[in-house]
Design an enzyme around this catalytic site. Structure first.
Site, PDB file in Angstrom:
ATOM      1  N   CYS A   1      30.761 -15.286  10.162  1.00 22.73           N
ATOM      2  CA  CYS A   1      31.643 -16.413  10.455  1.00 22.73           C
ATOM      3  C   CYS A   1      32.650 -16.542   9.317  1.00 22.73           C
ATOM      4  CB  CYS A   1      30.848 -17.699  10.538  1.00 22.73           C
ATOM      5  SG  CYS A   1      29.453 -17.579  11.671  1.00 22.73           S
TER       6      CYS A   1
ATOM      7  N   ARG B   1      36.849 -12.662  11.739  1.00 17.30           N
ATOM      8  CA  ARG B   1      35.414 -12.690  11.429  1.00 17.30           C
ATOM      9  C   ARG B   1      34.588 -13.307  12.552  1.00 17.30           C
ATOM     10  NH1 ARG B   1      34.176 -12.194   5.715  1.00 17.30           N
ATOM     11  NH2 ARG B   1      32.182 -13.150   6.176  1.00 17.30           N
TER      12      ARG B   1
ATOM     13  N   TRP C   1      31.056 -17.015  14.669  1.00 20.25           N
ATOM     14  CA  TRP C   1      30.600 -15.839  15.418  1.00 20.25           C
ATOM     15  C   TRP C   1      29.146 -16.152  15.717  1.00 20.25           C
ATOM     16  CZ3 TRP C   1      31.885 -11.401  17.745  1.00 20.25           C
ATOM     17  CH2 TRP C   1      30.921 -10.416  17.893  1.00 20.25           C
TER      18      TRP C   1
ATOM     19  N   ASN D   1      27.435 -19.349   6.938  1.00 14.01           N
ATOM     20  CA  ASN D   1      27.508 -18.000   7.473  1.00 14.01           C
ATOM     21  C   ASN D   1      26.214 -17.322   7.089  1.00 14.01           C
ATOM     22  OD1 ASN D   1      28.289 -15.489   8.386  1.00 14.01           O
ATOM     23  ND2 ASN D   1      29.521 -15.017   6.569  1.00 14.01           N
ATOM     24  N   GLY D   2      25.531 -16.688   8.045  1.00 16.74           N
ATOM     25  CA  GLY D   2      24.264 -16.021   7.730  1.00 16.74           C
ATOM     26  C   GLY D   2      23.213 -16.401   8.758  1.00 16.74           C
TER      27      GLY D   2
ATOM     28  N   GLU E   1      28.537  11.641  20.585  1.00 19.84           N
ATOM     29  CA  GLU E   1      29.201  10.491  19.966  1.00 19.84           C
ATOM     30  C   GLU E   1      30.288  10.970  18.987  1.00 19.84           C
ATOM     31  OE1 GLU E   1      29.632   7.573  20.476  1.00 19.84           O
ATOM     32  OE2 GLU E   1      30.210   6.639  18.606  1.00 19.84           O
TER      33      GLU E   1
ATOM     34  N   LYS F   1      34.270  10.008  19.262  1.00 22.92           N
ATOM     35  CA  LYS F   1      35.010   9.352  18.167  1.00 22.92           C
ATOM     36  C   LYS F   1      36.289  10.127  17.877  1.00 22.92           C
ATOM     37  CE  LYS F   1      33.725   6.189  18.022  1.00 22.92           C
ATOM     38  NZ  LYS F   1      32.584   5.603  18.643  1.00 22.92           N
TER      39      LYS F   1
ATOM     40  N   GLU G   1      38.963   9.827  20.814  1.00 26.43           N
ATOM     41  CA  GLU G   1      39.628   8.545  21.071  1.00 26.43           C
ATOM     42  C   GLU G   1      40.596   8.139  19.980  1.00 26.43           C
ATOM     43  OE1 GLU G   1      37.068   5.096  21.476  1.00 26.43           O
ATOM     44  OE2 GLU G   1      35.644   5.910  20.054  1.00 26.43           O
TER      45      GLU G   1
ATOM     46  N   HIS H   1      26.425  29.845  28.155  1.00 25.07           N
ATOM     47  CA  HIS H   1      26.545  29.791  29.615  1.00 25.07           C
ATOM     48  C   HIS H   1      27.969  29.455  30.049  1.00 25.07           C
ATOM     49  CE1 HIS H   1      22.276  30.399  30.033  1.00 25.07           C
ATOM     50  NE2 HIS H   1      22.076  29.469  29.103  1.00 25.07           N
TER      51      HIS H   1
ATOM     52  N   LYS I   1      39.269  -2.803  23.742  1.00 23.82           N
ATOM     53  CA  LYS I   1      37.977  -2.990  23.092  1.00 23.82           C
ATOM     54  C   LYS I   1      36.887  -3.351  24.085  1.00 23.82           C
ATOM     55  CE  LYS I   1      35.166  -3.303  19.647  1.00 23.82           C
ATOM     56  NZ  LYS I   1      34.621  -2.001  19.215  1.00 23.82           N
TER      57      LYS I   1
END
Ligand code: F6R
Length: 609
Positions: free
Chosen positions: A2, A27, A74, A100-101, A482, A486, A489, A505, A604
């Site tokens: 946050c 944040r 958040w 925050n936490g 993955e 990355k 993109e 093959h 996103k």
């Protein structure tokens, strides 16, 4: 994650708090609020949604006061709503807190406070802090904050103000950043530099366990033992844009660097006693439900799907239970064979991906249980699933997912251990070995991040090609997928991932002199098999950059470049091996001048089918 701002001085605090919060919206942005101290009044205004909603609610009549705190949230505990937004107050409205936490033992403290007659309003963990401060208060705000924090387990950065105390605010931190901005006849507190950069470049950085009393003229900092600490003034020379990214040029690299922290936050309160004990009681999956599971389905899109592939290898190996992994867009149209003995795990960073959500609804429509792994509290996926396991990666801003992926892997490993214990598939020593190794993953990721420069040569080479290959076997293949995603993109280099044994093959036809091939060889049992596939590539002129596990020495004699990863249990290596892949993609994209955080054609969160 946050955003926190505090102001004390002689100016109108409200405008300064709002300006500061605007700089911190990256944040977290699901709700916001402010609290202003004005003599015997403590005025609190909060609103769900982006900061604009708070400004609309306040309208033209700004709350008065030149001492105040603000927060952009958040969500962690409790869905985004007006009442769950910060600041939180005690029942008498005498104290307000922004935080925050995560307060791990908040349930225990809440029961204790309720028994003592306190009335709670929100579902948040933070609210316990306001009631604790009230409980201990005897005229000294700093003292009562310190006593309150002594009861708390978890992480926090907080600022507290009190009705009738215009002359001070109190702040403290543990495992969550907090800085104090030093002005002239005014001072500031913030979770991050951008919030205060337009007012001062001179700051104190609070260390873990420190608390401070901040007045408009004086800042007194105290150690955990209550002794005065003389702090060094730190000068910030970043510009405003850099500051939002913590001094990094892009959100993506900032988020890559945050991965050790994201892992620690995600294991906090779940992996106890340095990994010897695991507590996933939050899942509310009964032992009966776990024991009766006959088949697991993992459903997701993109990077989250790749995390699911790693989860399959881990779960099948440890639990001896069949696991199917599906792309959500395929799953929903293949009429899957589900019954009451199935457990479906959906994975979604945003919790809003349309296909994943549709798959979840389809499963629930058949009366089958859905466990969601998501990073966003209150998201559609979180609300509609039967059980939720949150990843605490904090907001992911860059389009390319990095810290969410790594915490999704961690969540899958934790579920595996938990199910392994309940089903009796893993004995006590295997559980302890697994838990302790997981506990040490953040430091191993830190090791790789600290060697970022070693990757630059290969990244520069890669950036000059239009095609590349990623190969690996088993879990290494899942990570190769993955790695290729990355690279594609963000750098627009065409990359394909292949199971090493599958190259011959057909794909070997594409291996030409010098073409970059990233080979993952992290699984000891498959080392020799993987190496013979790599030699097939070398023999046809491929340029091989290999990721191997420490202890597999001597590979550099046969391959072009080798990057050794810190050793751990084979099944945990994906958490470490993906990091250099993220870094080389990032470095190659920067080298090619690509818009790293916002690649073309992508969004996103994909909320359309
Ligand atoms: C790639 C990436 C995407 C997402 C995918 C699913 O870097 O970020 O492939 O993983 O769009 O998104 P979530 O996890 O939000 O459902």
């Amino acid at each position: 994650m946050c955003g926190i701002v505090g102001y004390i001085g002689s100016q109108d605090a409200y405008s300064i708090l709002i300006e500061g919060l605007k700089k911190l919206e990256y944040r977290g942005y699901d709700s916001a609020g402010v609290a202003l101290v004005n003599g015997s009044r403590l005025e609190v205004i909060k609103a769900k949604g982006e900061l604009e909603q708070l400004e609309n609610k306040v309208g033209a009549k700004f709350p008065n006061g030149s001492t105040g705190i603000g927060h952009t949230r958040w969500a962690t505990h409790g869905a985004p709503s007006d009442v769950n937004a910060h600041p939180h107050c005690c029942c008498s409205g005498d104290f307000a807190v922004v935080h925050n936490g995560i307060i791990e033992n908040y349930r225990f403290i809440r029961e204790w406070m309720e028994e003592a007659g306190h009335k709670f309003q929100s579902e948040t963990d933070t609210e316990v802090l306001a009631h604790l401060i009230k409980h201990f208060y005897n005229g000294d705000l700093l003292g009562s904050v310190q006593q309150a924090l002594a009861q708390v387990e978890g992480s926090f950065a907080l600022v507290a103000v009190a009705r009738g105390k215009n002359d001070q605010m109190v702040c403290a931190r543990k495992d969550s950043p907090l800085i104090i901005g030093l002005g002239k006849n005014e001072n500031f507190v913030a979770s991050d530099v951008p919030a205060i950069l337009q007012y001062t470049r001179r700051i104190y950085i609070l260390e873990d366990g420190e608390a401070a009393r901040v007045t408009k003229d004086v800042v007194e900092v105290f150690s955990p033992e209550g002794k005065g600490v003389s702090k060094e003034v730190f000068h910030i020379d970043w510009d405003a844009v850099q500051a939002e990214k913590g001094g990094h040029p892009h959100f993506m690299i900032k988020e890559i660097m945050e991965q050790p922290h994201a892992l620690r936050e995600t294991m906090r309160g779940r992996l106890l006693e340095e990994g010897r004990k695991i507590d996933l009681s939050e899942l509310n999956l009964t032992d009966e439900e776990i024991a009766s599971t006959r088949r697991v389905f993992i459903v997701a899109c993109g990077t989250s799907y790749h995390a699911g592939l790693v989860g399959k290898y881990a779960m099948e190996r440890a639990l001896r239970l069949p696991v199917e992994v599906d792309l959500a867009s395929e799953f929903r149209y293949r009429d899957p064979l589900l019954d009451e003995s199935s457990l479906v795990i959906v994975i979604s960073q945003s919790g809003e991906t349309a296909d994943t959500l549709a798959a979840l609804r389809l499963v629930r429509g058949k009366g089958v249980r859905v466990l969601a792994i998501t990073n966003v509290v209150g998201s559609s996926v979180a609300r509609e699933a039967d059980k939720v396991l949150y990843t605490w990666a904090g907001p992911e801003i860059a389009v390319a997912s990095t810290k969410a992926y790594i915490t999704q892997l961690l969540a899958l490993y934790l579920i595996t251990l938990h199910m392994g214990r309940v089903r009796g598939a893993m004995d006590a020593s295997a559980l302890e070995e697994g838990g302790r190794a997981i506990f040490r993953l953040p430091e191993k990721v830190e090791n790789v991040l600290g060697r970022e420069r070693e990757l630059k040569r290969f990244s520069a080479y890669l950036s000059r090609w239009e095609n590349a290959f990623f190969i690996g076997r088993n879990m290494d293949f899942a990570v190769a997928l993955e790695g290729a995603l990355k690279l594609k993109e963000i750098s627009y280099i065409h990359a394909e991932a292949y199971a090493s044994g599958e190259l011959k093959h057909g794909t070997l036809a594409l291996i030409v002199e010098g073409i970059p091939v990233v080979a993952l060889v992290t699984q000891k049992a498959l080392q020799d098999k993987s190496l013979s596939n790599i030699k097939e590539v070398k023999a046809r002129g491929g340029y091989v950059f290999c990721l191997a596990q420490e202890g597999m020495q001597g590979l550099e004699e046969e391959l072009d470049e080798v990057f050794y990863l810190p050793a751990t249990l084979d099944f945990l290596l994906p958490v470490i091996s993906v990091v250099p892949l993220q870094l080389i993609s990032y470095q190659a994209a920067v080298e090619r001048g690509c818009p790293v955080d916002k690649p073309r054609n992508l969004a996103k969160s994909v909320t359309v089918e």
